[in-house]
Design an enzyme around this catalytic site. Structure first.
Site, PDB file in Angstrom:
ATOM      1  N   PRO A  76     -14.018  -1.610   1.915  1.00  0.00           N
ATOM      2  CG  PRO A  76     -14.133  -3.469   3.317  1.00  0.00           C
ATOM      3  CD  PRO A  76     -14.989  -2.530   2.526  1.00  0.00           C
ATOM      4  CG  ASP A 118     -15.876  -6.501 -11.471  1.00  0.00           C
ATOM      5  OD1 ASP A 118     -16.289  -7.377 -12.259  1.00  0.00           O
ATOM      6  OD2 ASP A 118     -15.276  -6.763 -10.413  1.00  0.00           O
ATOM      7  CE  LYS A 173     -17.648  -7.506  -7.411  1.00  0.00           C
ATOM      8  NZ  LYS A 173     -16.944  -8.702  -7.023  1.00  0.00           N
ATOM      9  CB  ALA A 214      -7.154  -4.929  -2.426  1.00  0.00           C
ATOM     10  N   GLY A 264     -14.760  -2.046  -5.085  1.00  0.00           N
ATOM     11  CA  GLY A 264     -14.755  -0.651  -4.638  1.00  0.00           C
ATOM     12  C   GLY A 264     -14.231   0.308  -5.703  1.00  0.00           C
ATOM     13  N   GLY A 265     -13.095  -0.001  -6.288  1.00  0.00           N
ATOM     14  CA  GLY A 265     -12.510   0.879  -7.303  1.00  0.00           C
ATOM     15  C   GLY A 265     -13.403   0.982  -8.532  1.00  0.00           C
ATOM     16  CB  SER A 270     -18.397   0.825  -6.992  1.00  0.00           C
ATOM     17  OG  SER A 270     -19.711   1.283  -6.855  1.00  0.00           O
ATOM     18  N   GLY A 314     -12.456  -7.658  -2.990  1.00  0.00           N
ATOM     19  CA  GLY A 314     -13.402  -8.487  -3.759  1.00  0.00           C
ATOM     20  C   GLY A 314     -14.787  -7.876  -3.793  1.00  0.00           C
ATOM     21  CG  LEU A 315     -16.321  -6.270  -0.833  1.00  0.00           C
ATOM     22  CD1 LEU A 315     -16.294  -5.544   0.507  1.00  0.00           C
ATOM     23  CD2 LEU A 315     -17.527  -7.209  -0.901  1.00  0.00           C
TER      24      LEU A 315
HETATM   25  P1  ATP Z   1     -12.778  -6.361  -7.715  1.00  0.00           P
HETATM   26  O1  ATP Z   1     -13.812  -6.942  -6.796  1.00  0.00           O
HETATM   27  O2  ATP Z   1     -13.372  -5.603  -8.883  1.00  0.00           O
HETATM   28  O3  ATP Z   1     -11.694  -7.315  -8.093  1.00  0.00           O
HETATM   29  P2  ATP Z   1     -11.497  -5.234  -5.437  1.00  0.00           P
HETATM   30  O4  ATP Z   1     -12.598  -4.853  -4.482  1.00  0.00           O
HETATM   31  O5  ATP Z   1     -10.843  -6.549  -5.159  1.00  0.00           O
HETATM   32  O6  ATP Z   1     -12.052  -5.199  -6.899  1.00  0.00           O
HETATM   33  P3  ATP Z   1     -10.419  -2.562  -5.303  1.00  0.00           P
HETATM   34  O7  ATP Z   1     -10.902  -2.119  -3.952  1.00  0.00           O
HETATM   35  O8  ATP Z   1     -11.104  -1.989  -6.476  1.00  0.00           O
HETATM   36  O9  ATP Z   1     -10.377  -4.155  -5.423  1.00  0.00           O
HETATM   37  O10 ATP Z   1      -8.851  -2.239  -5.316  1.00  0.00           O
HETATM   38  C1  ATP Z   1      -7.889  -2.962  -6.032  1.00  0.00           C
HETATM   39  C2  ATP Z   1      -6.668  -2.061  -6.235  1.00  0.00           C
HETATM   40  O11 ATP Z   1      -7.031  -1.032  -7.143  1.00  0.00           O
HETATM   41  C3  ATP Z   1      -6.221  -1.339  -4.976  1.00  0.00           C
HETATM   42  O12 ATP Z   1      -5.174  -2.025  -4.370  1.00  0.00           O
HETATM   43  C4  ATP Z   1      -5.813   0.049  -5.431  1.00  0.00           C
HETATM   44  O13 ATP Z   1      -4.426   0.166  -5.551  1.00  0.00           O
HETATM   45  C5  ATP Z   1      -6.395   0.204  -6.825  1.00  0.00           C
HETATM   46  N1  ATP Z   1      -7.432   1.258  -6.944  1.00  0.00           N
HETATM   47  C6  ATP Z   1      -7.578   2.065  -8.008  1.00  0.00           C
HETATM   48  N2  ATP Z   1      -8.609   2.903  -7.843  1.00  0.00           N
HETATM   49  C7  ATP Z   1      -9.142   2.644  -6.647  1.00  0.00           C
HETATM   50  C8  ATP Z   1     -10.257   3.195  -5.926  1.00  0.00           C
HETATM   51  N3  ATP Z   1     -10.986   4.207  -6.413  1.00  0.00           N
HETATM   52  N4  ATP Z   1     -10.559   2.654  -4.730  1.00  0.00           N
HETATM   53  C9  ATP Z   1      -9.819   1.631  -4.254  1.00  0.00           C
HETATM   54  N5  ATP Z   1      -8.744   1.082  -4.885  1.00  0.00           N
HETATM   55  C10 ATP Z   1      -8.404   1.576  -6.078  1.00  0.00           C
END
Ligand code: ATP
Length: 289
Positions: free
Chosen positions: A94, A136, A10, A96, A101-102, A104, A98-99
């Site tokens: 990518p 999220d 997102k 951590a 990923g975890g 989703s 801001g998208l």
């Molecule tokens: P948001 O936008 O919701 O703040 P984000 O995109 O910044 O999330 P994520 O990619 O979800 O961050 O990853 C944040 C941390 O969560 C990672 O450093 C990782 O250690 C942990 N994590 C746990 N599950 C996952 C997953 N399925 N994929 C990626 N990272 C994960």
């Protein structure tokens, strides 16, 4: 038995923080939309009672720290499922960044296991469970475009934004969302016009969407990481229609209407930045599985 579930990233078209709550969470107003950059989550039943998780990406935890693992565990415990599952994550979003990923991936596991274990839960029920995993996750259960309020778990569906390109540029740093929120000074922020953004989306008004993008976390991350500010400048200089950091960063995205301009921006940013993608907004709920 196997199911394959798509877990799209997102972006935040706007992100506002209203105040800090008694329970320590921030009260937010975010407009989020899914984009055509997705992880693929494969779920297969195991003959035993385990939850196994794997991914080829070394930044993705392969144990209970993974949000996808937590989603499976939550469903398993809540509905007393005695069957195990293997979760394989093909990571394209990518980490951590801001998208979401975890989040989703976790939402994809909720939707996929609902089918695989035949639980018959509605999307609203899955979104409510998702909120127990992370703020999220509820949005990611539905996908599409929505206004998220509360700590991000109250979802009001919106129509898709006007179709356009999204060029994403992520520098080689990871940002801790908790750290960015901790550093946010609520006395001194410029609130985005959330109503203006909703109106622009409802009117399919692309220039209006571009005028109203805004993220109160941007200044915090830009001060911490000057390279994010440089990427913003680059995207603007190459002629993006709008440029904004997503979530707590560090990914910056550009909204671009014309194909030729998208190519110019994409090529201009490659080489300057660690990861660059050019994708379409998805924006529609039905585009998930
Ligand atoms: P948001 O936008 O919701 O703040 P984000 O995109 O910044 O999330 P994520 O990619 O979800 O961050 O990853 C944040 C941390 O969560 C990672 O450093 C990782 O250690 C942990 N994590 C746990 N599950 C996952 C997953 N399925 N994929 C990626 N990272 C994960």
């Amino acid at each position: 038995m196997k199911v394959l579930v798509k877990a799209p990233a997102k972006i935040n078209l706007s992100l506002d923080v209203l105040h800090k709550r008694q329970d320590g969470y921030h009260e937010v107003e975010m407009i989020m939309t899914t984009i055509d950059l997705a992880d693929r989550v494969e779920l297969s039943l195991l003959p035993n009672d385990d939850i196994r998780i794997s991914s080829q990406n070394r930044f993705v935890p392969d144990d209970q720290r993974n949000l996808a693992y937590q989603a499976a565990k939550l469903l398993k415990d809540r509905y007393q499922i005695k069957q195990g599952v293997r979760i394989e994550i093909e990571k394209n979003i990518p980490v951590a960044a801001g998208l979401a990923g975890g989040s989703s991936d976790a939402a994809a596991v909720l939707r996929g296991l609902n089918r695989l274990w035949g639980l018959g839960l509605t999307l609203d029920e899955l979104a409510e469970l998702g909120a127990e995993i992370g703020s999220d996750v509820s949005f990611c259960v539905y996908g599409g475009t929505a206004l998220a309020t509360g700590r991000g778990e109250k979802i009001k569906k919106l129509p898709p934004p006007p179709s356009c390109w999204v060029v994403l540029a992520k520098p080689l740093i990871g940002v801790s969302t908790a750290d960015v929120y901790r550093r946010l000074n609520l006395e001194n922020i410029q609130h985005p016009n959330t109503r203006g953004m909703i109106q622009a989306i409802e009117n399919a008004d692309f220039p209006g969407v571009c005028r109203n993008v805004g993220n109160v976390l941007e200044d915090v991350t830009l001060k911490l990481y000057p390279e994010v500010a440089q990427i913003k400048d680059q995207l603007q200089r190459f002629g993006a229609d709008a440029v904004l950091m997503s979530g707590s960063g560090p990914t910056v995205f550009a909204l671009v209407h014309h194909d030729s301009r998208m190519h110019r921006i994409y090529n201009g940013l490659r080489g300057f930045c660690d990861q660059v993608f050019a994708v379409r907004v998805l924006g529609e709920q039905h585009s998930l599985d």
